[in-house]
Design a protein around this motif. Structure first.
Motif, PDB file in Angstrom:
ATOM      1  N   SER A   1      -1.779   3.919   9.326  1.00 49.31           N
ATOM      2  CA  SER A   1      -0.972   2.785   9.776  1.00 49.31           C
ATOM      3  C   SER A   1       0.436   3.258  10.119  1.00 49.31           C
ATOM      4  N   ALA A   2       1.063   2.587  11.034  1.00 50.28           N
ATOM      5  CA  ALA A   2       2.454   2.888  11.395  1.00 50.28           C
ATOM      6  C   ALA A   2       3.419   2.457  10.291  1.00 50.28           C
ATOM      7  N   TYR A   3       2.936   1.645   9.342  1.00 48.58           N
ATOM      8  CA  TYR A   3       3.763   1.110   8.262  1.00 48.58           C
ATOM      9  C   TYR A   3       3.287   1.673   6.923  1.00 48.58           C
ATOM     10  N   ASP A   4       4.166   2.374   6.201  1.00 50.86           N
ATOM     11  CA  ASP A   4       3.774   2.979   4.927  1.00 50.86           C
ATOM     12  C   ASP A   4       3.163   1.971   3.956  1.00 50.86           C
ATOM     13  N   ASP A   5       3.705   0.749   3.932  1.00 52.49           N
ATOM     14  CA  ASP A   5       3.182  -0.263   3.014  1.00 52.49           C
ATOM     15  C   ASP A   5       1.732  -0.634   3.314  1.00 52.49           C
ATOM     16  N   CYS A   6       1.286  -0.398   4.533  1.00 57.01           N
ATOM     17  CA  CYS A   6      -0.083  -0.738   4.938  1.00 57.01           C
ATOM     18  C   CYS A   6      -0.934   0.499   5.218  1.00 57.01           C
ATOM     19  N   ASP A   7      -0.391   1.691   4.967  1.00 58.71           N
ATOM     20  CA  ASP A   7      -1.122   2.927   5.250  1.00 58.71           C
ATOM     21  C   ASP A   7      -1.973   3.337   4.049  1.00 58.71           C
ATOM     22  N   LEU A   8      -3.262   3.439   4.259  1.00 60.60           N
ATOM     23  CA  LEU A   8      -4.186   3.777   3.171  1.00 60.60           C
ATOM     24  C   LEU A   8      -3.834   5.122   2.542  1.00 60.60           C
ATOM     25  N   HIS A   9      -3.495   6.109   3.353  1.00 58.97           N
ATOM     26  CA  HIS A   9      -3.156   7.434   2.815  1.00 58.97           C
ATOM     27  C   HIS A   9      -1.867   7.374   1.992  1.00 58.97           C
ATOM     28  N   ALA A  10      -0.839   6.725   2.521  1.00 59.86           N
ATOM     29  CA  ALA A  10       0.435   6.631   1.805  1.00 59.86           C
ATOM     30  C   ALA A  10       0.282   5.865   0.502  1.00 59.86           C
ATOM     31  N   GLN A  11      -0.464   4.765   0.530  1.00 60.77           N
ATOM     32  CA  GLN A  11      -0.655   3.960  -0.678  1.00 60.77           C
ATOM     33  C   GLN A  11      -1.510   4.686  -1.710  1.00 60.77           C
ATOM     34  N   THR A  12      -2.481   5.474  -1.261  1.00 63.54           N
ATOM     35  CA  THR A  12      -3.282   6.273  -2.194  1.00 63.54           C
ATOM     36  C   THR A  12      -2.389   7.280  -2.901  1.00 63.54           C
TER      37      THR A  12
END
Length: 152
Positions: free
Chosen positions: A61-72
């Motif tokens: 996702s272009a948004y960290d709050d919605c990015d599966l990799h970033a949130q993981t």
């Protein structure tokens, strides 16, 4: 009628199709096979927030709050900190290879949900468990994405 079809009737998806996701690359990076219903949900709606309550994460996702990799990665860090501070790690997470993966999450004051998957399994086969505030609460649910939308 599938759960996704029912959702589409209640909440039509955006008129512009969301960006395509390279599922094979995402699954390689995460080390698991993602649920088919989750993939269909992301392919239908893309990333974002439903009714300011349910957050739908998507790989890259272009948004960290919605990015599966970033949130993981963020939740991996939160859990590592909890366990380092002495929080008891649930027995199911002691097995080698267990992954904690964020699913669609319902965020309300003091609550959020995610899911984990045991080694040798996938989110489509389970077992999966919901959590509250990133700390596993141990309640198990059926596999797939649908349980994460209505649990907690």
């Amino acid at each position: 009628m599938t759960e996704l079809e029912a959702l589409v009737r209640l909440c039509p998806p955006p008129t512009e199709a969301p960006p395509a996701v390279d599922w094979a690359s995402a699954e390689r990076a995460l080390g698991v096979t993602l649920p088919h219903d989750y993939k269909r949900l992301v392919e239908t709606y893309g990333d974002g927030i439903f009714d300011e309550t349910i957050w739908l994460l998507a790989p890259d996702s272009a948004y960290d709050d919605c990015d599966l990799h970033a949130q993981t990665a963020e939740r991996d860090e939160i859990l590592a900190d909890l366990w380092e501070m002495g929080e008891e790690k649930p027995a199911a997470l002691l097995e080698p290879g267990v992954r904690v993966l964020p699913g669609p999450s319902r965020r309300a004051p003091g609550r959020s949900c995610t899911g984990w998957c045991a080694p040798g399994s996938t989110p489509t086969r389970g077992p999966c468990s919901t959590t509250r505030d990133a700390a596993p609460c141990g309640s198990t649910t059926r596999p797939g994405v649908s349980p994460f939308c209505g649990r907690c």
